[in-house]
Design a protein around this motif. Structure first.
Motif, PDB file in Angstrom:
ATOM      1  N   ALA A 291      -1.645   8.076  41.054  1.00  0.00           N
ATOM      2  CA  ALA A 291      -1.756   6.786  40.362  1.00  0.00           C
ATOM      3  C   ALA A 291      -1.943   6.957  38.860  1.00  0.00           C
ATOM      4  CB  ALA A 291      -2.892   5.958  40.957  1.00  0.00           C
ATOM      5  N   GLU A 292      -2.521   8.073  38.456  1.00  0.00           N
ATOM      6  CA  GLU A 292      -2.737   8.325  37.031  1.00  0.00           C
ATOM      7  C   GLU A 292      -1.421   8.527  36.288  1.00  0.00           C
ATOM      8  OE1 GLU A 292      -5.383  11.668  36.944  1.00  0.00           O
ATOM      9  OE2 GLU A 292      -6.904  10.603  38.127  1.00  0.00           O
ATOM     10  N   LYS A 293      -0.361   8.943  37.002  1.00  0.00           N
ATOM     11  CA  LYS A 293       0.940   9.221  36.382  1.00  0.00           C
ATOM     12  C   LYS A 293       1.965   8.131  36.680  1.00  0.00           C
ATOM     13  CE  LYS A 293       1.006  13.133  38.626  1.00  0.00           C
ATOM     14  NZ  LYS A 293       1.434  14.406  39.189  1.00  0.00           N
ATOM     15  N   ARG A 294       1.561   7.108  37.379  1.00  0.00           N
ATOM     16  CA  ARG A 294       2.493   6.085  37.834  1.00  0.00           C
ATOM     17  C   ARG A 294       2.163   4.726  37.241  1.00  0.00           C
ATOM     18  NH1 ARG A 294       5.691   6.902  42.595  1.00  0.00           N
ATOM     19  NH2 ARG A 294       5.639   9.072  43.236  1.00  0.00           N
ATOM     20  N   VAL A 295       3.078   3.804  37.466  1.00  0.00           N
ATOM     21  CA  VAL A 295       2.878   2.396  37.119  1.00  0.00           C
ATOM     22  C   VAL A 295       3.238   1.577  38.357  1.00  0.00           C
ATOM     23  CG1 VAL A 295       3.367   2.680  34.661  1.00  0.00           C
ATOM     24  CG2 VAL A 295       5.237   2.106  36.228  1.00  0.00           C
ATOM     25  N   ALA A 296       2.702   0.370  38.398  1.00  0.00           N
ATOM     26  CA  ALA A 296       3.110  -0.590  39.422  1.00  0.00           C
ATOM     27  C   ALA A 296       4.167  -1.499  38.807  1.00  0.00           C
ATOM     28  CB  ALA A 296       1.914  -1.405  39.904  1.00  0.00           C
ATOM     29  N   LEU A 297       5.108  -1.914  39.628  1.00  0.00           N
ATOM     30  CA  LEU A 297       6.162  -2.830  39.194  1.00  0.00           C
ATOM     31  C   LEU A 297       6.033  -4.121  39.984  1.00  0.00           C
ATOM     32  CD1 LEU A 297       9.167  -0.328  39.210  1.00  0.00           C
ATOM     33  CD2 LEU A 297       7.801  -1.047  37.235  1.00  0.00           C
ATOM     34  N   ARG A 298       5.874  -5.218  39.288  1.00  0.00           N
ATOM     35  CA  ARG A 298       5.822  -6.542  39.903  1.00  0.00           C
ATOM     36  C   ARG A 298       7.122  -7.248  39.555  1.00  0.00           C
ATOM     37  NH1 ARG A 298       2.779 -11.685  37.599  1.00  0.00           N
ATOM     38  NH2 ARG A 298       3.270 -13.138  39.277  1.00  0.00           N
TER      39      ARG A 298
END
Length: 163
Positions: free
Chosen positions: A138-145
């Motif tokens: 999660a530290e290297k990722r993003v969420a996409l809405r």
């Protein structure tokens, strides 16, 4: 009698059931040089839209090309489809504005939902060691809405085998 287009359109409930059944969406962003950039994503439906409507969410690496594209232009078209013969074709296409979420806690929430859907236990839970791996990612990722602006759907099975 309605148009053929009206005959094959899915209701909101049918579209949600279809999206819950299928596993991969194709996300089209506006790539560099003007070419569409198409990439598959695993996704979850979250009841976070207006009036509790479901929205598509995904997660991806923050340094990915699609995120760079979203930072320039948040528009995306996402499509989920199924069927290999014309009379069985089904799909949902959404034109969306995409919100890129960097907040690690929110990214973690989406990551846990994705792993529960795709690799969790039959009851939808995720093992502790997998949770630890997701926290680290999660530290290297993003969420996409994906905020839906326009929807097109089709279910050719509704034609009863006629064209």
């Amino acid at each position: 009698m309605g148009s053929r287009r009206d005959l094959i359109k899915m209701t909101a409930e049918e579209a949600d059931a279809f999206l819950l059944e299928e596993k991969t969406l194709v996300c089209a962003t506006n790539g560099t040089g003007g070419w569409p950039h198409l990439m598959p994503l695993w996704f979850v439906l979250r009841p976070t839209g207006p009036d509790g409507a479901n929205e598509l969410w995904a997660w991806t690496f923050a340094k990915s090309q699609k995120v760079k594209n979203f930072e320039r232009d948040p528009r995306a078209t996402v499509q989920v489809e199924a069927g290999v013969e014309y009379h069985l074709l089904r799909g949902v296409m959404l034109e969306c504005d995409t919100e890129v979420i960097h907040d690690t806690d929110r990214v973690l929430e989406v990551g846990l939902e994705v792993f529960a859907r795709y690799g969790g236990n039959p009851d939808g839970t995720v093992e502790d060691d997998v949770k630890a791996m997701i926290r680290k990612q999660a530290e290297k990722r993003v969420a996409l809405r994906f905020v839906e602006r326009r929807r097109v759907s089709w279910d050719h099975r509704k034609l009863g085998g006629t064209y």
